[in-house]
Design a protein around this motif. Structure first.
Motif, mmCIF file in Angstrom:
data_model
loop_
_atom_site.group_PDB
_atom_site.id
_atom_site.type_symbol
_atom_site.label_atom_id
_atom_site.label_comp_id
_atom_site.label_asym_id
_atom_site.label_seq_id
_atom_site.Cartn_x
_atom_site.Cartn_y
_atom_site.Cartn_z
ATOM 1 N N GLU A 55 -5.177 -0.945 -4.327
ATOM 2 C CA GLU A 55 -4.397 -1.053 -3.198
ATOM 3 C C GLU A 55 -6.073 -1.333 -1.863
ATOM 4 O O GLU A 55 -5.253 -2.171 -1.098
ATOM 5 C CB GLU A 55 -5.472 0.737 -2.712
ATOM 6 N N ILE A 60 -8.705 6.649 0.119
ATOM 7 C CA ILE A 60 -8.981 5.669 -0.877
ATOM 8 C C ILE A 60 -10.075 6.220 -0.774
ATOM 9 O O ILE A 60 -10.274 6.231 -2.246
ATOM 10 C CB ILE A 60 -8.343 4.326 -0.313
ATOM 11 N N TYR A 94 -6.456 2.239 -9.786
ATOM 12 C CA TYR A 94 -5.763 2.425 -8.125
ATOM 13 C C TYR A 94 -6.326 1.694 -6.633
ATOM 14 O O TYR A 94 -5.821 1.452 -6.425
ATOM 15 C CB TYR A 94 -5.179 3.775 -8.391
ATOM 16 N N CYS A 95 -7.486 2.731 -6.669
ATOM 17 C CA CYS A 95 -7.953 2.272 -5.400
ATOM 18 C C CYS A 95 -8.333 0.480 -5.714
ATOM 19 O O CYS A 95 -8.017 -0.045 -4.116
ATOM 20 C CB CYS A 95 -9.044 3.165 -5.101
ATOM 21 N N LYS A 130 0.899 -1.321 0.466
ATOM 22 C CA LYS A 130 -0.094 0.060 0.009
ATOM 23 C C LYS A 130 0.766 1.310 -0.152
ATOM 24 O O LYS A 130 2.163 1.429 0.564
ATOM 25 C CB LYS A 130 -0.736 -0.577 1.178
#
Length: 89
Positions: A64, A17, A60-61, A9
Motif C-alpha cells: 500500500e 494501514i 500488504y501494508c 490503493k
C-alpha cells in the motif's frame, strides 16, 4: 521521460494501514517471543501460522505504501512461514 505512478490503493485511509501494521508487528513479537520463552516446548505450527499471517499483513501494508524493501523482507517471511508450516505438519 516522466514517470507516472498508478495508485492502486485498496485502503485509502492511512489509519487503517497503521492499525493493520501494528497488529502484524504485535503478532510477530508474540510468535518469536513464544519461541524464545518456551524453547523446545513451543507449539511450532501455531508459531508459524501466526508468523505467516503477520507476514501477509505486513507485506500488504508495504505494498500500500509502495515500500519495496519492506515488501521484499516480508515476502521472504511469508515464504519462510509457509515452509515452517509445511515442516510442522
Amino acid at each position: 521521460m516522466e514517470h507516472t505512478h498508478f495508485n492502486m490503493k485498496l485502503i485509502q485511509n492511512e489509519k487503517w494501514i497503521i492499525g493493520m501494521e501494528t497488529i502484524g508487528v504485535f503478532m510477530r513479537i508474540f510468535s518469536f517471543g513464544m519461541l524464545a520463552m518456551m524453547g523446545k516446548g513451543t507449539p511450532l505450527l501455531t508459531m508459524w501460522v501466526i508468523n505467516t499471517v503477520d507476514a501477509v499483513l505486513l507485506t500488504y501494508c508495504a505494498w500500500e505504501r509502495d515500500n519495496k524493501p519492506y515488501m521484499m523482507l516480508n515476502t521472504f517471511w511469508l515464504i519462510v512461514g509457509a515452509v515452517g508450516i509445511y515442516n510442522s505438519l
